[in-house]
Design an enzyme around this catalytic site. Structure first.
Site, mmCIF file in Angstrom:
data_model
loop_
_atom_site.group_PDB
_atom_site.id
_atom_site.type_symbol
_atom_site.label_atom_id
_atom_site.label_comp_id
_atom_site.label_asym_id
_atom_site.label_seq_id
_atom_site.Cartn_x
_atom_site.Cartn_y
_atom_site.Cartn_z
ATOM 1 N N LYS A 5 16.324 82.881 29.207
ATOM 2 C CA LYS A 5 15.196 82.340 29.969
ATOM 3 C C LYS A 5 14.465 81.194 29.250
ATOM 4 C CE LYS A 5 15.243 86.140 33.072
ATOM 5 N NZ LYS A 5 15.367 87.574 32.985
ATOM 6 N N ASP A 34 16.186 93.712 23.693
ATOM 7 C CA ASP A 34 16.504 92.719 24.718
ATOM 8 C C ASP A 34 15.231 91.945 25.030
ATOM 9 O OD1 ASP A 34 17.180 91.185 26.858
ATOM 10 O OD2 ASP A 34 18.065 92.801 28.047
ATOM 11 N N TYR A 92 16.361 96.450 32.588
ATOM 12 C CA TYR A 92 17.482 95.667 33.106
ATOM 13 C C TYR A 92 18.034 94.809 31.984
ATOM 14 C CZ TYR A 92 20.112 92.240 35.899
ATOM 15 O OH TYR A 92 21.095 91.435 36.426
HETATM 16 C C1 LIG Z 1 16.804 88.271 33.093
HETATM 17 C C2 LIG Z 1 17.190 89.333 32.130
HETATM 18 C C3 LIG Z 1 18.523 89.561 31.759
HETATM 19 C C4 LIG Z 1 19.674 88.859 32.426
HETATM 20 O O1 LIG Z 1 19.650 87.501 32.222
HETATM 21 P P1 LIG Z 1 20.489 86.543 33.244
HETATM 22 O O2 LIG Z 1 20.303 85.184 32.660
HETATM 23 O O3 LIG Z 1 19.873 86.734 34.581
HETATM 24 O O4 LIG Z 1 21.890 87.002 33.190
HETATM 25 C C5 LIG Z 1 18.784 90.482 30.770
HETATM 26 N N1 LIG Z 1 17.796 91.177 30.191
HETATM 27 C C6 LIG Z 1 16.506 90.996 30.520
HETATM 28 C C7 LIG Z 1 15.453 91.777 29.831
HETATM 29 C C8 LIG Z 1 16.165 90.088 31.520
HETATM 30 O O5 LIG Z 1 14.878 89.959 31.884
#
Ligand SMILES: *Cc1c(COP(=O)(O)O)cnc(C)c1O
Length: 427
Positions: free
Chosen positions: A265, A237, A143
């Site tokens: 995060k 990512d 994701y």
């Molecule tokens: C949480 C997450 C996102 C998206 O981040 P948001 O702050 O929710 O937009 C993108 N990539 C990874 C791997 C994530 O865990």
């Protein structure tokens, strides 16, 4: 026991689609009412009915020092008193950028945004602008936020090119997204055979959004080599794994270096922050230095930067935190495994630093197909039993769990007792 939450949920449903501002919060895949939260403190969440939960979600990762962490709050309040936003440069942005650049070999320069979604969307635009190519490769089960070209699924058959996984996303957008299978280098080779226009490959080097599924070291090495061979950029990512899997995220655990990295995060300490960074020659293509446009009214928000700085500096000062959190995570899943074995429940577990995952599955999970073969019905029942007992696990089999510093061994032992009782009830 959840009476007030039930009423609050019904009220929310009248005004907010599905009653929530992010779909997973609605507890759809596990059933039941989502507890409405009044406050958090350390390892605990308290809902509006007065129930207390040991929290293994921690706002989906950001809160490595736990809820209402006093030092983070102090930094936030101090900055808030000076103003919430200026839309002009501040020292805080450079300070946080410097801390991150010093830590990551793969990041020479970094830009802050407001969410992980925005970070990934911008990194991909930059990769396209830098290479002059249009196609991207992503992996099933990873994701990367909810931007158009990343809301893609495989569709039927062995299609390499993706289809929109949500209405509202035109086929025209997703036709530039190729899909590969996690931990399967042959599937990536097929993408490079299908297209000579690949700008980048994006991967969660430790996947956390199909449950916790780390990439094999050899697979990452082969991925790096394939990207180099074809002149494509490799994007890690690390929105979730950054400052979670280790101080350097997944890059503290693998020798492979990406060209671009996305973060989020933990670097916001609970405030909305994302970031993308990488090689200086690539980042130089970003506006105003270069032609690739990217902007944000609240980007690098001073309050969010202050929270992030407080968290990142403390982690850098004491990286042994990760060893401790990993030991606790291992204690939790090790205990869980013993209980499951004794009750004849098939269970697979993983730990990376402060991240842990478990699948009700009788085979090791290496990719999204494997993850989907887990016993989702059992997971739903298990989740309900845990909520009843005051243990707050992520409300989906396809999520990762997080240990925060206030979550000590005593609370792990307490959790294990609840797991034992809960499983006894349902199997
Ligand atoms: C949480 C997450 C996102 C998206 O981040 P948001 O702050 O929710 O937009 C993108 N990539 C990874 C791997 C994530 O865990």
């Amino acid at each position: 026991m959840l009476e007030k939450s039930k009423a609050a949920y019904e009220e929310a449903l009248r005004y907010i689609p599905g009653g929530v501002d992010s779909p997973v919060r609605a507890f759809k895949s596990v059933g039941g009412v989502p507890p409405f939260i009044e406050r958090g403190e350390g390892a605990f969440l308290y809902d509006i009915d007065g129930n207390r939960y040991i929290d293994y979600v921690q706002s989906w990762g950001p809160l490595i020092f736990g809820h209402a962490d006093p030092k983070t709050l102090e930094a936030v309040c101090e900055q808030a008193n000076k103003g919430l936003s200026f839309g002009a440069p501040t020292l805080l942005e450079t300070e946080l950028a410097k801390e991150i650049v010093e830590l990551f070999d793969s990041i020479d320069k970094i830009r802050f945004v407001n969410s992980g979604t925005e970070a990934v969307m911008s990194a991909i635009r930059l990769a396209r602008g830098f290479t002059g190519r249009d196609d991207i490769v992503k992996f099933e089960g990873c994701y990367h936020g909810h931007s158009d070209s990343l809301l893609v699924s495989a569709g039927s058959g062995a299609a390499t090119f993706g289809h929109p996984s949500s209405p509202g996303v035109p086929e025209d957008f997703t036709k530039h997204t190729l899909l590969a299978r996690y931990n399967d280098i042959e599937s990536v080779k097929r993408c490079f055979e299908a297209s000579s226009d690949i700008a980048c490959v994006i991967i969660e080097p430790i996947a956390g959004n199909m449950g916790l599924v780390p990439a094999d070291e050899e697979f990452l090495q082969q991925l790096r080599a394939l990207c180099d061979e074809h002149g494509a950029l490799l994007i890690f990512d690390e929105v979730m794994s950054g400052f979670r899997a280790s101080l350097k995220g997944a890059q503290g655990l693998t020798s492979v270096r990406p060209d671009l990295v996305t973060l989020g995060k933990v670097i916001g300490g609970g405030m909305p922050v994302g970031a993308f960074g990488g090689r200086a020659d690539i980042m130089a293509h970003l506006s105003p230095e270069g032609p690739v446009y990217q902007a944000g009214t609240l980007s690098g928000n001073p309050v969010a930067m202050a929270a992030g700085l407080s968290v990142v500096r403390r982690l850098k000062k004491d990286p042994s935190i990760y060893k401790i959190l990993e030991l606790r995570a291992k204690g939790l899943v090790g205990g869980f495994q013993k209980i499951a074995d004794a009750r004849g429940v098939p269970l697979q577990t993983e730990v990376r630093g402060s991240m842990f995952g478990f699948f009700f599955n009788d085979r090791p999970v290496k990719n999204f197909d494997d993850a989907q073969r887990s016993d989702l019905e059992l997971f739903a029942k298990f989740h309900q039993e845990m909520i009843k007992r005051g243990v707050y696990f992520a409300c989906s089999q396809f999520e990762t769990g997080f240990i925060c510093t206030p979550l000590d061994e005593k609370l792990i032992d307490e959790t294990l007792e609840h797991i034992d009782e809960g499983l006894k009830k349902i199997v």
